[in-house]
Design an enzyme around this catalytic site. Structure first.
Site, PDB file in Angstrom:
ATOM      1  N   ASP A  13     -29.860 -19.435  -3.199  1.00  0.00           N
ATOM      2  CA  ASP A  13     -30.258 -19.807  -1.842  1.00  0.00           C
ATOM      3  C   ASP A  13     -29.969 -18.679  -0.854  1.00  0.00           C
ATOM      4  O   ASP A  13     -30.687 -18.488   0.124  1.00  0.00           O
ATOM      5  CB  ASP A  13     -29.515 -21.078  -1.434  1.00  0.00           C
ATOM      6  CG  ASP A  13     -30.109 -21.737  -0.198  1.00  0.00           C
ATOM      7  OD1 ASP A  13     -31.280 -21.479   0.096  1.00  0.00           O
ATOM      8  OD2 ASP A  13     -29.390 -22.507   0.460  1.00  0.00           O
ATOM      9  N   HIS A 204     -24.366 -29.640   2.111  1.00  0.00           N
ATOM     10  CA  HIS A 204     -25.021 -28.319   2.091  1.00  0.00           C
ATOM     11  C   HIS A 204     -25.446 -27.999   3.527  1.00  0.00           C
ATOM     12  O   HIS A 204     -26.552 -28.337   3.949  1.00  0.00           O
ATOM     13  CB  HIS A 204     -26.237 -28.352   1.156  1.00  0.00           C
ATOM     14  CG  HIS A 204     -26.906 -27.039   0.977  1.00  0.00           C
ATOM     15  ND1 HIS A 204     -26.884 -26.360  -0.225  1.00  0.00           N
ATOM     16  CD2 HIS A 204     -27.626 -26.261   1.822  1.00  0.00           C
ATOM     17  CE1 HIS A 204     -27.577 -25.233  -0.112  1.00  0.00           C
ATOM     18  NE2 HIS A 204     -28.024 -25.159   1.141  1.00  0.00           N
ATOM     19  N   HIS A 206     -26.025 -25.469   6.891  1.00  0.00           N
ATOM     20  CA  HIS A 206     -26.279 -24.138   7.447  1.00  0.00           C
ATOM     21  C   HIS A 206     -25.590 -24.045   8.811  1.00  0.00           C
ATOM     22  O   HIS A 206     -25.266 -25.057   9.430  1.00  0.00           O
ATOM     23  CB  HIS A 206     -27.777 -23.882   7.556  1.00  0.00           C
ATOM     24  CG  HIS A 206     -28.428 -23.606   6.232  1.00  0.00           C
ATOM     25  ND1 HIS A 206     -29.342 -22.602   6.037  1.00  0.00           N
ATOM     26  CD2 HIS A 206     -28.277 -24.199   5.023  1.00  0.00           C
ATOM     27  CE1 HIS A 206     -29.732 -22.585   4.768  1.00  0.00           C
ATOM     28  NE2 HIS A 206     -29.101 -23.551   4.141  1.00  0.00           N
ATOM     29  N   CYS A 237     -33.215 -20.060   6.664  1.00  0.00           N
ATOM     30  CA  CYS A 237     -34.421 -20.847   6.403  1.00  0.00           C
ATOM     31  C   CYS A 237     -35.635 -20.146   6.998  1.00  0.00           C
ATOM     32  O   CYS A 237     -35.712 -19.963   8.212  1.00  0.00           O
ATOM     33  CB  CYS A 237     -34.290 -22.249   7.000  1.00  0.00           C
ATOM     34  SG  CYS A 237     -35.781 -23.253   6.800  1.00  0.00           S
ATOM     35  N   ASN A 246     -26.351 -20.035   5.103  1.00  0.00           N
ATOM     36  CA  ASN A 246     -25.474 -21.112   4.665  1.00  0.00           C
ATOM     37  C   ASN A 246     -24.084 -20.916   5.259  1.00  0.00           C
ATOM     38  O   ASN A 246     -23.695 -19.806   5.630  1.00  0.00           O
ATOM     39  CB  ASN A 246     -25.356 -21.078   3.138  1.00  0.00           C
ATOM     40  CG  ASN A 246     -26.655 -21.351   2.437  1.00  0.00           C
ATOM     41  OD1 ASN A 246     -27.035 -22.499   2.262  1.00  0.00           O
ATOM     42  ND2 ASN A 246     -27.360 -20.311   2.025  1.00  0.00           N
TER      43      ASN A 246
END
Length: 298
Positions: A13, A204, A206, A237, A246
């Protein structure tokens, strides 16, 4: 003492949207450094179309070169049957499937509705489980969507429950654009826990608005014991303007260790890895705790 499991998502990611190609040697070293720091799960890559995610095109080569540590899992993202076939050929032991709680995000990200995406995952999950491969689920946009704004927590709970029904052992709740606040994040987890046992949920978050660590702290009160993070705060993103990466693994570790919670992860090793990968990518280190830790060691 309560133990918190950290799922390191930096190599997948975190790197998937890097504008310049990251050399395979760098990726292999990153995964091995993170596993060596004591992280129990290091998301190694993704078997996705190289046309859409070129940074993940060498995942099979990475797995072939990896010196896998006993007790460490190296999950990979798999979006469809073709990806699963490649993952099984590479000898993976765990895959992840990725759904959304926003119809608009689902359409723009994977070109299908939420319901259609879940149906796509059904045979993938069934085949993986039949092969003895564990399946983890992700739900994106749980606290906000770049196209729709706020997302109904009930929809998040529904998608999470559907992923559990498909055979996912755990579902990770993703604040993809990082707009969550502690009260909203805690309320969301409590709502989803009404449909999915809290011990099968992960966080999860950000850090776009600088709230990720605070959100994690608030959600720990619900009983969640799994947190996703990325070394040096890697990631971002591409669908949300200005969205940062993240939450940094170093920041999460500093929080958890300060609370007296056990992780089994060495903060010093992770901080040094964060400095190294940031330099290798010629980008700022996104971890405040990592910066402070390294300054103290100088």
């Amino acid at each position: 003492m309560t133990r918190i499991r950290i799922v390191e998502v930096g190599p997948r990611d975190g790197l998937q949207n890097e504008p310049r190609t990251v050399p395979l040697d760098t990726k292999v070293e990153l995964v091995e450094r993170l596993a060596g720091a004591g992280l129990p799960a290091v998301e190694a890559g993704a078997f996705v179309s190289p046309k859409w995610v070129p940074q993940m095109a060498d995942t099979a080569a990475l797995l072939a070169r990896l010196r896998r540590r006993p007790g460490v899992s190296y999950p990979v993202l798999v979006p469809n049957a073709k990806g699963l076939e490649a993952a099984l050929a590479a000898g993976v032991e765990e895959i992840a499937v990725f759904g959304a709680a926003s119809e608009s995000f689902s359409q723009r990200n994977i070109n299908c509705s939420i319901a259609e995406s879940l149906e796509r995952f059904r045979p993938v999950a069934a085949q993986a489980l039949a092969a003895g491969v564990r399946v983890r689920g992700y739900v994106s946009c749980v606290l906000g969507c770049p196209y729709e704004g706020e997302v109904d927590p009930g929809r998040v709970a529904e998608v999470a429950a559907r992923l559990i029904d498909l055979g996912c052992y755990e579902v990770s709740l993703g604040d993809t654009i990082g707009v969550g606040t502690p009260a909203r994040a805690r309320a969301l987890v409590r709502r989803v826990a009404g449909a999915v046992p809290v011990e099968r949920l992960a966080l999860h978050f950000h850090d776009t608005w600088g709230q990720a660590v605070a959100n994690i702290l608030a959600c720990l009160e619900t009983g969640v014991t799994v947190v996703d993070s990325a070394v040096a705060g890697l990631g971002g993103c591409p669908y949300a303007r200005g969205a940062s990466g993240n939450v940094a693994t170093e920041d999460v570790l500093y929080l958890l260790h300060g609370l007296g919670l056990e992780t089994g992860v060495d903060l010093d090793s992770v901080a040094r890895t964060g400095e190294w990968i940031s330099a290798a990518l010629t980008r700022p280190n996104g971890s405040k705790a990592g910066h402070a830790w390294m300054a103290r060691q100088a």
